[in-house]
Write a protein that holds these residues in place. Structure first.
Motif, PDB file in Angstrom:
ATOM      1  N   PRO A 121       0.826  -1.206   0.000  1.00 33.41           N
ATOM      2  CA  PRO A 121       0.000   0.000   0.000  1.00 33.41           C
ATOM      3  C   PRO A 121       0.859   1.255   0.000  1.00 33.41           C
ATOM      4  CG  PRO A 121       0.019  -0.979   2.166  1.00 33.41           C
ATOM      5  CD  PRO A 121       0.751  -1.919   1.263  1.00 33.41           C
ATOM      6  N   LYS A 122       0.360   2.275  -0.646  1.00 32.52           N
ATOM      7  CA  LYS A 122       1.065   3.549  -0.695  1.00 32.52           C
ATOM      8  C   LYS A 122       0.233   4.551   0.099  1.00 32.52           C
ATOM      9  CE  LYS A 122       3.364   2.769  -5.107  1.00 32.52           C
ATOM     10  NZ  LYS A 122       3.968   1.596  -4.613  1.00 32.52           N
ATOM     11  N   TYR A 123       0.810   4.990   1.233  1.00 35.22           N
ATOM     12  CA  TYR A 123       0.116   5.929   2.112  1.00 35.22           C
ATOM     13  C   TYR A 123       0.499   7.345   1.737  1.00 35.22           C
ATOM     14  CZ  TYR A 123      -0.666   1.766   4.926  1.00 35.22           C
ATOM     15  OH  TYR A 123      -1.032   0.528   5.347  1.00 35.22           O
ATOM     16  N   PRO A 124      -0.448   8.262   1.783  1.00 33.11           N
ATOM     17  CA  PRO A 124      -0.102   9.655   1.494  1.00 33.11           C
ATOM     18  C   PRO A 124       0.707  10.235   2.667  1.00 33.11           C
ATOM     19  CG  PRO A 124      -2.392   9.497   2.107  1.00 33.11           C
ATOM     20  CD  PRO A 124      -1.872   8.094   2.002  1.00 33.11           C
ATOM     21  N   PRO A 125       1.565  11.190   2.402  1.00 39.05           N
ATOM     22  CA  PRO A 125       2.352  11.774   3.499  1.00 39.05           C
ATOM     23  C   PRO A 125       1.447  12.569   4.431  1.00 39.05           C
ATOM     24  CG  PRO A 125       2.713  12.991   1.484  1.00 39.05           C
ATOM     25  CD  PRO A 125       1.887  11.790   1.108  1.00 39.05           C
ATOM     26  N   GLN A 126       1.815  12.591   5.720  1.00 34.98           N
ATOM     27  CA  GLN A 126       1.015  13.327   6.693  1.00 34.98           C
ATOM     28  C   GLN A 126       1.228  14.818   6.490  1.00 34.98           C
ATOM     29  OE1 GLN A 126       2.016  12.018  10.586  1.00 34.98           O
ATOM     30  NE2 GLN A 126       0.973  10.062  10.376  1.00 34.98           N
ATOM     31  N   ASP A 127       0.161  15.583   6.699  1.00 35.31           N
ATOM     32  CA  ASP A 127       0.253  17.029   6.543  1.00 35.31           C
ATOM     33  C   ASP A 127       1.114  17.626   7.651  1.00 35.31           C
ATOM     34  OD1 ASP A 127      -1.323  16.921   4.293  1.00 35.31           O
ATOM     35  OD2 ASP A 127      -3.177  17.273   5.404  1.00 35.31           O
ATOM     36  N   THR A 128       0.728  17.362   8.879  1.00 38.03           N
ATOM     37  CA  THR A 128       1.509  17.860  10.009  1.00 38.03           C
ATOM     38  C   THR A 128       1.663  16.729  11.007  1.00 38.03           C
ATOM     39  OG1 THR A 128      -0.487  18.605  11.114  1.00 38.03           O
ATOM     40  CG2 THR A 128       0.663  20.236   9.786  1.00 38.03           C
ATOM     41  N   PRO A 129       2.816  16.659  11.636  1.00 34.45           N
ATOM     42  CA  PRO A 129       2.966  15.594  12.631  1.00 34.45           C
ATOM     43  C   PRO A 129       2.120  15.911  13.861  1.00 34.45           C
ATOM     44  CG  PRO A 129       4.917  16.971  12.581  1.00 34.45           C
ATOM     45  CD  PRO A 129       4.026  17.418  11.453  1.00 34.45           C
ATOM     46  N   PRO A 130       1.623  14.883  14.525  1.00 30.34           N
ATOM     47  CA  PRO A 130       0.792  15.132  15.708  1.00 30.34           C
ATOM     48  C   PRO A 130       1.633  15.739  16.827  1.00 30.34           C
ATOM     49  CG  PRO A 130       1.198  12.792  15.455  1.00 30.34           C
ATOM     50  CD  PRO A 130       1.744  13.464  14.230  1.00 30.34           C
ATOM     51  N   ALA A 131       1.028  16.632  17.579  1.00 30.78           N
ATOM     52  CA  ALA A 131       1.736  17.295  18.663  1.00 30.78           C
ATOM     53  C   ALA A 131       1.956  16.320  19.800  1.00 30.78           C
ATOM     54  CB  ALA A 131       0.929  18.486  19.142  1.00 30.78           C
ATOM     55  N   PRO A 132       3.150  16.296  20.380  1.00 30.94           N
ATOM     56  CA  PRO A 132       3.381  15.373  21.499  1.00 30.94           C
ATOM     57  C   PRO A 132       2.617  15.838  22.729  1.00 30.94           C
ATOM     58  CG  PRO A 132       5.301  16.764  21.154  1.00 30.94           C
ATOM     59  CD  PRO A 132       4.344  17.057  20.038  1.00 30.94           C
ATOM     60  N   THR A 133       1.964  14.903  23.355  1.00 31.75           N
ATOM     61  CA  THR A 133       1.187  15.222  24.553  1.00 31.75           C
ATOM     62  C   THR A 133       1.739  14.413  25.710  1.00 31.75           C
ATOM     63  OG1 THR A 133      -0.414  13.492  24.061  1.00 31.75           O
ATOM     64  CG2 THR A 133      -0.916  15.688  23.245  1.00 31.75           C
ATOM     65  N   THR A 134       1.731  15.012  26.869  1.00 35.63           N
ATOM     66  CA  THR A 134       2.153  14.300  28.076  1.00 35.63           C
ATOM     67  C   THR A 134       0.911  14.009  28.886  1.00 35.63           C
ATOM     68  OG1 THR A 134       2.487  16.389  29.237  1.00 35.63           O
ATOM     69  CG2 THR A 134       4.390  15.446  28.134  1.00 35.63           C
ATOM     70  N   PRO A 135       0.790  12.789  29.367  1.00 37.09           N
ATOM     71  CA  PRO A 135      -0.415  12.458  30.131  1.00 37.09           C
ATOM     72  C   PRO A 135      -0.391  13.166  31.483  1.00 37.09           C
ATOM     73  CG  PRO A 135       1.096  10.608  30.129  1.00 37.09           C
ATOM     74  CD  PRO A 135       1.664  11.640  29.200  1.00 37.09           C
ATOM     75  N   ALA A 136      -1.563  13.489  31.959  1.00 32.53           N
ATOM     76  CA  ALA A 136      -1.689  14.148  33.259  1.00 32.53           C
ATOM     77  C   ALA A 136      -1.339  13.145  34.351  1.00 32.53           C
ATOM     78  CB  ALA A 136      -3.102  14.662  33.447  1.00 32.53           C
ATOM     79  N   PRO A 137      -0.651  13.586  35.391  1.00 28.26           N
ATOM     80  CA  PRO A 137      -0.309  12.640  36.464  1.00 28.26           C
ATOM     81  C   PRO A 137      -1.563  12.177  37.188  1.00 28.26           C
ATOM     82  CG  PRO A 137       0.256  14.875  37.100  1.00 28.26           C
ATOM     83  CD  PRO A 137      -0.164  14.923  35.655  1.00 28.26           C
TER      84      PRO A 137
END
Length: 94
Positions: A4-20
């Motif tokens: 399969p040929k996947y299209p390139p992502q527009d923007t990378p997802p923002a890294p999130t830190t889980p709440a303690p």
């Protein structure tokens, strides 16, 4: 070809830190008190329940045995019919 040929992502997802995790003591809900008294069986009630259960077992057993007997009678009659048809066909060939 088959990969399969996947299209390139527009923007990378923002890294999130889980709440303690902060444990909190939640109150345990309790069931409301009932005004109804608990069910108490008298000796006569126990005898009635035992007799009803015994009658139910006997009735269920009779129904199952009668169904088994009906199947056995049907099988025997089919076997008799098969022997009769075989005998008729065998006598016609002579």
């Amino acid at each position: 070809m088959f990969t399969p040929k996947y299209p390139p992502q527009d923007t990378p997802p923002a890294p999130t830190t889980p709440a303690p995790y902060v444990p909190t003591a939640a109150p345990i809900p309790s069931a409301p008190a009932s005004n109804r008294p608990a069910v108490q069986l008298t000796p006569g009630g126990m005898l009635t329940l035992a007799a009803g259960g015994g009658a139910l077992v006997l009735i269920l057993g009779a129904v199952l045995v009668s169904m088994l007997l009906a199947v056995a009678i049907t099988a025997a009659s089919v076997a008799v019919c098969a022997v009769t048809v075989r005998s008729i066909l065998k006598s016609d060939r002579r």
